[in-house]
Design a protein around this motif. Structure first.
Motif, PDB file in Angstrom:
ATOM      1  N   HIS A 143       0.947  -1.100   0.068  1.00 28.73           N
ATOM      2  CA  HIS A 143      -0.123   0.105  -0.084  1.00 28.73           C
ATOM      3  C   HIS A 143       0.879   1.176  -0.122  1.00 28.73           C
ATOM      4  N   LEU A 152      -5.182   2.364   7.413  1.00 24.66           N
ATOM      5  CA  LEU A 152      -5.705   1.177   7.459  1.00 24.66           C
ATOM      6  C   LEU A 152      -6.317   0.801   8.905  1.00 24.66           C
ATOM      7  N   ASN A 188      -9.537   2.478   9.125  1.00 26.62           N
ATOM      8  CA  ASN A 188     -10.686   2.014   8.251  1.00 26.62           C
ATOM      9  C   ASN A 188     -11.159   0.757   8.917  1.00 26.62           C
ATOM     10  N   HIS A 222     -18.075   3.757   5.398  1.00 27.14           N
ATOM     11  CA  HIS A 222     -17.429   3.656   3.712  1.00 27.14           C
ATOM     12  C   HIS A 222     -18.075   2.572   3.098  1.00 27.14           C
ATOM     13  N   ALA A 226     -17.776   3.353  -0.779  1.00 34.39           N
ATOM     14  CA  ALA A 226     -16.666   2.803  -1.458  1.00 34.39           C
ATOM     15  C   ALA A 226     -16.613   1.681  -1.878  1.00 34.39           C
ATOM     16  N   HIS A 227     -17.448   0.760  -1.539  1.00 31.23           N
ATOM     17  CA  HIS A 227     -17.382  -0.588  -2.096  1.00 31.23           C
ATOM     18  C   HIS A 227     -18.684  -0.857  -2.964  1.00 31.23           C
ATOM     19  N   ASP A 245     -10.812  -0.816  -4.017  1.00 28.28           N
ATOM     20  CA  ASP A 245     -11.647   0.015  -3.815  1.00 28.28           C
ATOM     21  C   ASP A 245     -10.907   0.932  -2.514  1.00 28.28           C
ATOM     22  N   ASP A 246     -10.534   0.257  -1.586  1.00 28.04           N
ATOM     23  CA  ASP A 246     -10.146   0.729  -0.386  1.00 28.04           C
ATOM     24  C   ASP A 246      -8.669   1.559  -0.878  1.00 28.04           C
ATOM     25  N   TYR A 268      -7.046   5.147   0.159  1.00 31.00           N
ATOM     26  CA  TYR A 268      -6.006   5.611   0.801  1.00 31.00           C
ATOM     27  C   TYR A 268      -4.902   6.377   0.201  1.00 31.00           C
TER      28      TYR A 268
END
Lengths: 164, 443
Positions: free
Chosen positions: B200, B207, B210, B216, B220-221, B376-377, B381
């Motif tokens: 990442h 993280l 999250n 989210h 986001a998903h 997505d995540d 980030y």
């Protein structure tokens, strides 16, 4: 129906990669049998996709999710979109069984995925398990399994968003 | 230029009641101080005892930025050593795992060490006669880390020899590890399936933040889980629901679901989402599993164990555990803007293979570098890591459902969309960053 020649098997593998490079994913998905799978093992020489971790082990439903997602208006990781490039070595027909209509091809490749300013090169081997289906199209060849073994399959990668 | 070194007040000023300064995420000096202080003062997860079952078995990893080797000593205990030869600094144990036999042997000059780190032999030892070697650091062998604790086979360490005790640090939060272990009919876990690693380009705390961010998933998903639900809806009626759809679909639950499932906030930055319900609550049963749990634990206890469906448990600073699907994720800090995420999976010893299969599928769909949920995540980030360099604003907001009375409360259960847990993590961050920091003139 006549058995495919080695050249026809090789042409299938080359055309399959070209569909991916042209981002024609729906046509690419149609190359799988209904029970087909796309598999990217996580370890070298892996034999079990079920009780060992893999990067990818997806049936047609999950592949379809992946493809539809790529076009979604809220798919932010594809804004901007990725592009990909396959460079194939001449595929080798490693097994053929004309009676059963089952064929295996192995192809060394370099794969590049690019998005914005980032471009990443991957190297590996694709193994195509092909079957002949009597539906009168394109020699009736379909993928029952496309297996992608990366030379560094166990490395820590960033996002890989398209198909190798 | 040094802004934070030897300046605990400046570090404290980075965390307000409902705001966190951007330097916590982008500043290289803060990152260096995290390695020197935060990751030395806290109890950090190292590995699992099942990775080193026999004497001589070892496993190398990092704690913060420190290379360490976890090894099963000849007496059956687990030792944790700094993976550094006392001679020239070579990492004695190679990366990964293996068995070293009765001793470690440095591959450079063949200095050997017992598996508790004690120096065993040096070739041409006479060359050190009358050189004052006995008083040198090197004569001490491979250094052990400050403190090690094995809790139900989970190995943690505190790099600093002095500091908060294990029980005091974790308190009631250990109940998540208990629940995960209790889900095995034999009361035992084994690391299984292989570790999923994902690089990442962002700060490690994004993280951590999250893991208890319940506002989210449906946003986001939508691209991944939402598409999965849509594609599934087109399947012919009567088609059995695939395992993958069962795993994806709860991500799209509405806000109310996440509000109602609750968050529990413990002390020292530990906490978990999913108190009364969670996205892991409604998976299909695995044939034979319930019966074996009842045989081992009795019906009432089995019901209690399996009814605890906690979602994400954060063990501060840098792991997250999912008890119901036997997953442990480590957010390994590599730089202010670089984090290696390792997702480990466990087999419930004595349980059907189907449970491990499901765990591995979840890991593929959610935690892999090739997973759509992961894409997505990570996109979020990375955009945050870039966005935080903006000079248009200085602070990250964690004020959702803030109540001044929350300070000092522990083991509290609250609304599942409360950002209390995120605030609690950063309060712990300040505490353990400054615990061993000398106040003095900034250098």
């Amino acid at each position: 129906m006549t058995a495919p020649t080695n050249q026809q098997l090789i042409d299938f593998v080359v055309a399959e990669a070209a569909l991916l490079d042209e981002l024609r994913f729906d046509e690419w998905l149609a190359l799988f049998t209904d029970d087909g799978h796309y598999w990217m093992p996580l370890t070298h020489g892996q034999t079990d996709p079920r009780l060992q971790a893999s990067l990818l082990y997806e049936d047609k439903l999950l592949l379809q999710v992946r493809i539809e997602r790529l076009h979604g208006v809220r798919t932010f990781s594809q804004q901007p979109t990725s592009r990909c490039h396959h460079l194939l070595q001449q595929p080798v027909v490693s097994a053929r069984d004309d009676t059963a209509g089952i064929y295996t091809c192995r192809t060394a490749f370099h794969y590049t995925e690019a998005r914005r300013d980032a471009q990443t090169l991957y190297a590996g081997w694709a193994t195509h398990s092909l079957v002949r289906q009597d539906d009168g199209q394109d020699n009736g060849l379909r993928m029952r399994l496309k297996r992608v073994d990366l030379v560094n399959c166990d490395a820590a990668f960033g996002s890989i968003q398209l198909f190798m | 230029m040094s802004k934070y070194h030897n300046n605990p007040q400046a570090v404290m000023d980075l965390v307000r009641e409902t705001e966190v300064h951007k330097d916590c995420y982008v500043d290289e000096e803060i990152f260096a101080l995290e390695m020197a202080h935060l990751f030395a003062n806290t109890w950090v997860y190292v590995g699992h005892a099942s990775q080193v079952p026999k004497p001589g078995d070892y496993f190398t990893t990092t704690v913060g930025d420190q290379p360490v080797v976890m090894v099963r000593h000849t007496d059956g205990g687990i030792k944790l050593l700094h993976n550094r030869c006392a001679h020239k600094g070579v990492q004695v144990a190679p990366e990964g795992c293996g068995n070293t036999g009765k001793f470690f042997r440095c591959p450079y000059h063949a200095w050997t060490y017992r598996t508790d780190g004690k120096l065993l032999s040096i070739p041409l030892k006479k060359g050190y006669d009358n050189t004052g070697f006995e008083t040198c650091e090197a004569s001490q062998g491979m250094a052990g880390v400050g403190a090690v604790q094995v809790y139900r086979d989970f190995v943690f360490c505190r790099l600093n020899p002095e500091g908060v005790g294990f029980e005091e640090f974790f308190g009631a939060s250990l109940s998540t590890l208990d629940n995960m272990v209790d889900r095995s009919p034999e009361g035992r876990l084994e690391v299984a399936g292989g570790v999923m690693r994902y690089m990442h380009r962002c700060n490690w705390k994004m993280l951590v933040d999250n893991q208890t961010d319940t506002c989210h998933p449906m946003v986001a998903h939508e691209s991944s889980a939402g598409t999965a639900v849509k594609v599934w809806q087109q399947a012919p009626e009567g088609t059995p629901k695939p395992m993958a759809v069962e795993l994806f679909a709860p991500f799209m639950n509405p806000y109310e679901f996440f509000e109602n499932m609750g968050i529990r906030v413990w002390d020292n930055g530990h906490g978990h989402t999913g108190v009364s319900d969670s996205i892991h609550a409604a998976y299909s049963p695995a044939p034979g599993y319930w019966e074996s749990m009842v045989a081992s634990h009795g019906e009432e206890r089995a019901r209690q164990i399996l009814g605890d469906v906690r979602h994400n448990t954060v063990y501060f600073p840098n792991i997250m555990v999912k008890g119901p699907i036997q997953t442990l994720r480590i957010f390994k800090p590599l730089a202010a803007d670089k984090t290696l995420v390792e997702s480990w999976t466990f087999r419930l010893v004595g349980a059907p293979d189907l449970l491990l299969e499901r765990t591995l599928m979840y890991n593929r769909l959610v935690n892999a570098p090739t997973s759509v949920v992961g894409h997505d995540d990570l996109e979020m980030y990375e955009r945050a890591q870039q966005g935080l360099h903006s000079r248009g604003a200085q602070w990250v907001n964690v004020g959702r459902l803030y109540d001044p009375a929350e300070r000092g409360q522990t083991n509290a259960v609250t609304n599942g969309t409360n950002e209390w847990q995120m605030r609690s993590q950063m309060r712990a961050w300040v505490r353990f960053m400054t615990a061993s920091m000398a106040a003095g003139e900034p250098t």
